[in-house]
Scaffold this motif. Structure first.
Motif, mmCIF file in Angstrom:
data_model
loop_
_atom_site.group_PDB
_atom_site.id
_atom_site.type_symbol
_atom_site.label_atom_id
_atom_site.label_comp_id
_atom_site.label_asym_id
_atom_site.label_seq_id
_atom_site.Cartn_x
_atom_site.Cartn_y
_atom_site.Cartn_z
ATOM 1 N N PRO A 47 -6.321 7.993 0.634
ATOM 2 C CA PRO A 47 -7.445 8.307 1.513
ATOM 3 C C PRO A 47 -7.928 9.752 1.410
ATOM 4 C CG PRO A 47 -5.806 7.019 2.698
ATOM 5 C CD PRO A 47 -5.186 7.399 1.382
ATOM 6 N N ASP A 48 -7.040 10.714 1.037
ATOM 7 C CA ASP A 48 -7.439 12.122 0.950
ATOM 8 C C ASP A 48 -7.856 12.531 -0.447
ATOM 9 O OD1 ASP A 48 -5.011 11.955 -0.274
ATOM 10 O OD2 ASP A 48 -4.131 13.701 0.761
ATOM 11 N N ALA A 49 -8.136 11.563 -1.305
ATOM 12 C CA ALA A 49 -8.419 11.876 -2.709
ATOM 13 C C ALA A 49 -9.649 12.764 -2.867
ATOM 14 C CB ALA A 49 -8.597 10.577 -3.499
ATOM 15 N N VAL A 50 -10.653 12.592 -2.041
ATOM 16 C CA VAL A 50 -11.873 13.391 -2.160
ATOM 17 C C VAL A 50 -11.570 14.872 -1.933
ATOM 18 C CG1 VAL A 50 -14.104 13.890 -1.100
ATOM 19 C CG2 VAL A 50 -13.449 11.536 -1.589
ATOM 20 N N GLU A 51 -10.835 15.178 -0.874
ATOM 21 C CA GLU A 51 -10.546 16.587 -0.579
ATOM 22 C C GLU A 51 -9.665 17.203 -1.650
ATOM 23 O OE1 GLU A 51 -12.156 18.085 1.697
ATOM 24 O OE2 GLU A 51 -13.086 16.208 2.358
ATOM 25 N N VAL A 100 0.839 -1.205 0.000
ATOM 26 C CA VAL A 100 0.000 0.000 0.000
ATOM 27 C C VAL A 100 0.872 1.253 0.000
ATOM 28 C CG1 VAL A 100 -1.650 1.339 1.357
ATOM 29 C CG2 VAL A 100 -1.975 -1.124 1.078
ATOM 30 N N ALA A 101 1.969 1.219 0.743
ATOM 31 C CA ALA A 101 2.882 2.369 0.768
ATOM 32 C C ALA A 101 3.438 2.650 -0.637
ATOM 33 C CB ALA A 101 4.008 2.122 1.757
ATOM 34 N N THR A 102 3.712 1.600 -1.410
ATOM 35 C CA THR A 102 4.198 1.778 -2.788
ATOM 36 C C THR A 102 3.126 2.432 -3.646
ATOM 37 O OG1 THR A 102 5.617 -0.171 -2.574
ATOM 38 C CG2 THR A 102 5.089 0.568 -4.809
ATOM 39 N N VAL A 103 1.862 2.002 -3.508
ATOM 40 C CA VAL A 103 0.755 2.610 -4.262
ATOM 41 C C VAL A 103 0.638 4.093 -3.913
ATOM 42 C CG1 VAL A 103 -1.747 2.623 -4.567
ATOM 43 C CG2 VAL A 103 -0.504 0.462 -4.515
ATOM 44 N N LEU A 104 0.702 4.395 -2.624
ATOM 45 C CA LEU A 104 0.587 5.792 -2.210
ATOM 46 C C LEU A 104 1.748 6.626 -2.720
ATOM 47 C CD1 LEU A 104 -0.675 5.306 1.486
ATOM 48 C CD2 LEU A 104 -2.022 5.907 -0.534
ATOM 49 N N PRO A 144 -2.180 12.075 -8.052
ATOM 50 C CA PRO A 144 -3.125 11.457 -7.136
ATOM 51 C C PRO A 144 -4.323 10.787 -7.787
ATOM 52 C CG PRO A 144 -3.255 13.842 -7.009
ATOM 53 C CD PRO A 144 -2.051 13.537 -7.843
ATOM 54 N N PHE A 145 -4.557 11.068 -9.074
ATOM 55 C CA PHE A 145 -5.735 10.481 -9.709
ATOM 56 C C PHE A 145 -5.358 9.538 -10.846
ATOM 57 C CE2 PHE A 145 -6.934 14.561 -7.858
ATOM 58 C CZ PHE A 145 -7.856 14.114 -6.920
ATOM 59 N N ALA A 173 -9.002 -5.330 2.826
ATOM 60 C CA ALA A 173 -8.472 -5.059 4.162
ATOM 61 C C ALA A 173 -7.891 -3.657 4.240
ATOM 62 C CB ALA A 173 -7.402 -6.090 4.517
ATOM 63 N N ALA A 174 -7.210 -3.217 3.171
ATOM 64 C CA ALA A 174 -6.625 -1.868 3.169
ATOM 65 C C ALA A 174 -7.707 -0.800 3.207
ATOM 66 C CB ALA A 174 -5.745 -1.695 1.926
ATOM 67 N N VAL A 175 -8.819 -1.049 2.478
ATOM 68 C CA VAL A 175 -9.927 -0.090 2.492
ATOM 69 C C VAL A 175 -10.558 -0.036 3.882
ATOM 70 C CG1 VAL A 175 -12.229 0.366 1.583
ATOM 71 C CG2 VAL A 175 -10.383 -0.280 0.024
ATOM 72 N N LYS A 176 -10.799 -1.234 4.525
ATOM 73 C CA LYS A 176 -11.364 -1.248 5.861
ATOM 74 C C LYS A 176 -10.466 -0.542 6.864
ATOM 75 C CE LYS A 176 -14.175 -5.460 5.467
ATOM 76 N NZ LYS A 176 -14.380 -6.830 5.980
ATOM 77 N N GLU A 177 -9.156 -0.685 6.633
ATOM 78 C CA GLU A 177 -8.188 -0.045 7.533
ATOM 79 C C GLU A 177 -8.108 1.446 7.300
ATOM 80 O OE1 GLU A 177 -5.239 -0.238 10.591
ATOM 81 O OE2 GLU A 177 -6.742 -1.657 9.887
ATOM 82 N N GLY A 178 -8.643 1.923 6.153
ATOM 83 C CA GLY A 178 -8.563 3.348 5.816
ATOM 84 C C GLY A 178 -7.271 3.737 5.138
ATOM 85 N N ALA A 179 -6.496 2.744 4.696
ATOM 86 C CA ALA A 179 -5.216 3.025 4.041
ATOM 87 C C ALA A 179 -5.406 3.399 2.581
ATOM 88 C CB ALA A 179 -4.287 1.822 4.156
#
Length: 602
Positions: free
Chosen positions: A545-549, A495-499, A506-507, A527-533
């Motif tokens: 996670p901050d993509a909306v803002e 997940v850190a690599t994706v971020l 970001p999009f 699991a990453a989505v449930k964790e909020g990652a």
């Protein structure tokens, strides 16, 4: 009112004596008067000088053929007037009566030597006193009388007044259990039953349980007069609504609803017959006599015959399987009888009316060990310690006082020591789940309750509140370790690599092959989505996670309303991402669409 049973002799001397004392005829049947022998229970009452309350007599049969009737009358009565005839002396039926009284633990009594006008009573008196002294009655006062001539009746009245005046005071607030000894119908009134109320209070209009059904008290009499209420101890006749004569009879019990447990399997301690120095060998089939009931029972010893659980070797713990369920409590006194051999096998103290099943090898002997220290007194702490969990209503029905500090929920109570064990087991279950399912964020609450074999999932909160479970937390219907890192290291690195890829763009959501290359498949991504990652905005579209803002901030620079193409260019992405992202923003209430399909920020 006080109630005394007259026992001890086969001939008509008892009835004559009761008639002389009360002026009433205790023998209800013409056959009894014709044969000069009591064959069923008789009832009479009177008042004695110096006593505020009347005294009622239950005259029981003496002949060995009618022992069951005798026991039905003696069972609920706290005191006995033991009668021996001067011209007959001690007889076999006297022994059987005394054995029964001793087995039931009757401790209050008076010896009466009747028919003293026919023979010198001293020999019969001395012989009877020797027998009585070897029983639970111990050393009794004795009176010699003649029911025919009236000699000694004044002394007997005085002795009876002393006897009943010294009886323990009944508990008027106790739960009612009235053992029925007669049932009949009265024209215009319906079903009437009689019995000896040993404790508690009954009022007109009360509902009483008869097995699984409920009946209503429509009227009451005590000593031939209508009363309301009637308080123990008393001979009482109840006119019942809701039951026919064919549905109730001797041996049934009327009880306070919801306050007694009915069971057909009970664990009991059996004492030896009077005078025995070793535990008696019990046949497999016996009769259990309790109250006015006589129920066939099958015996299962809980310890080996040659190794009784009592070091003195005179008592034994056994399990009784009853042909009919009875309302019993720990501490109840009863007796076992061998009807074939016409002998009392011993007194019984009820220890448990909800015993556990004995399925494993050695379970019976272990059970005997558990009950070795049981005293037959309902105690909430002891009952919970043995059962671990039980319904509050069941504990109350056992006659135990429920302490206010006993942990409980959803109508269940839990032994505090067992609650600690459950907490430890829950910690282990959560750890095992985390190891087996590292992507699953915690053990589901229902699964946790099943793992602990909790009868109600709401008890899980009690377990989590235990100090031994302080390392756990309930989040979103799941139980997890408070210090749980959430995602496994391999998933967190992916997940850190994706971020990192999304940091500059970001999009530019990673393609499916890129996610698979990083080891992020559906379970890992979930699991990453449930964790909020990660933030899932559509099928296969994962952003930071901050993509909306970030998206809202960029779209705010556009003229409003704006088109999909304008949004795509502002976000620096493709249609693959822009379409589900704008739909996601609309669902979140951050944008709206007009009739022409253009978008605007809210």
């Amino acid at each position: 009112m006080r109630v005394v049973a007259t026992a001890g002799h086969v001939d008509h001397g008892k009835s004559t004596l009761v008639r002389a004392l009360t002026g009433m005829e205790p023998d209800r049947w013409a056959e009894e008067r014709r044969r000069g022998m009591t064959i069923d229970l008789g009832f009479a009452w009177t008042r004695f000088a110096g006593l505020e309350e009347p005294v009622a007599f239950v005259d029981v049969p003496g002949h060995e053929r009618f022992v069951t009737q005798m026991l039905a009358g003696v069972g609920p009565v706290p005191a006995t007037m033991f009668v021996v005839a001067a011209d007959s002396g001690w007889m076999p039926q006297s022994t059987e009566h005394l054995d029964a009284l001793d087995a039931l633990g009757v401790r209050h009594g008076l010896l009466v030597v009747t028919r003293s006008d026919l023979a010198d009573p001293e020999l019969a008196r001395d012989e009877a006193l020797e027998h009585l002294a070897e029983s639970s009655l111990g050393r009794l006062p004795a009176v010699c009388v003649s029911g025919a001539t009236g000699a000694g009746l004044d002394a007997l009245r005085a002795a009876l007044a002393d006897l009943v005046g010294g009886l323990p005071q009944p508990d008027l607030d106790a739960d009612v259990r009235l053992w029925v000894d007669r049932a009949f119908t009265v024209r215009g009134a319906g079903t009437v039953v009689t019995g000896t109320l040993g404790a508690g209070t009954i009022r007109v209009g009360d509902e009483l349980a008869l097995g699984e059904r409920t009946v209503v008290v429509r009227g009451m009499q005590a000593l031939g007069e209508s009363v309301d209420p009637v308080r123990a101890v008393a001979r009482v006749a109840l006119n019942l609504r809701g039951v026919g004569l064919d549905e109730i009879g001797r041996g049934d019990a009327l009880t306070t609803p919801g306050r007694w447990l009915r069971g057909d399997v009970v664990d009991v301690r059996v004492g030896p017959p009077r005078g025995a120095t070793a535990a008696v060998d019990l046949p497999q089939q016996v009769m259990l006599h309790v109250g006015s009931a006589a129920v066939a029972a099958r015996v299962r010893p809980l310890s080996r015959e040659d190794a009784p659980d009592d070091p003195s070797g005179v008592t034994r713990t056994v399990r009784l399987t009853l042909r009919e369920a009875l309302p019993l409590r720990p501490g109840d006194r009863a007796l076992l009888r061998d009807p074939g051999a016409h002998r009392v096998l011993g007194g019984v103290i009820v220890l448990d009316v909800r015993p556990p099943a004995l399925r494993r090898r050695g379970a019976a002997k272990a059970r005997a060990g558990e009950l070795a220290a049981a005293e037959g007194v309902p105690d909430a702490a002891d009952e919970l310690a043995r059962r671990r969990l039980m319904r509050r209503d069941d504990l109350v029905a056992l006659g135990a006082e429920v302490p206010s500090d006993v942990p409980g929920a959803a109508g269940w109570l839990v032994d505090p020591a067992w609650l600690t064990v459950l907490a430890q087991r829950l910690v282990a279950a959560v750890a095992a789940h985390a190891e087996a399912q590292p992507l699953d964020p915690g053990l589901p609450a229902k699964a946790a309750a099943r793992a602990l074999e909790l009868p109600d999932p709401r008890l899980l909160d009690l377990v989590l509140a235990e100090p031994a479970a302080s390392s756990l937390a309930a989040v979103g219907g799941r139980v997890r370790a408070r210090d749980a890192g959430g995602l496994p290291d391999t998933v967190r690195k992916a997940v850190a690599t994706v971020l990192a890829d999304l940091a500059d763009a970001p999009f530019q959501a990673p393609e499916a092959h890129r996610l698979a290359e990083l080891g992020l498949r559906s379970r890992e991504l979930g699991a990453a989505v449930k964790e909020g990652a990660l933030l899932k905005v559509g099928d296969g579209i994962y952003l930071a996670p901050d993509a909306v803002e970030v998206a809202v901030a960029r779209l705010a620079d556009l003229p409003s309303p704006f088109t999909l193409s304008e949004a795509r260019q502002a976000l620096g992405t493709t249609r693959r991402v822009a379409v589900p992202l704008l739909e996601y923003l609309a669902k979140q209430g951050r944008t709206r669409r007009d009739a022409e399909g253009r978008h605007a920020l809210k």
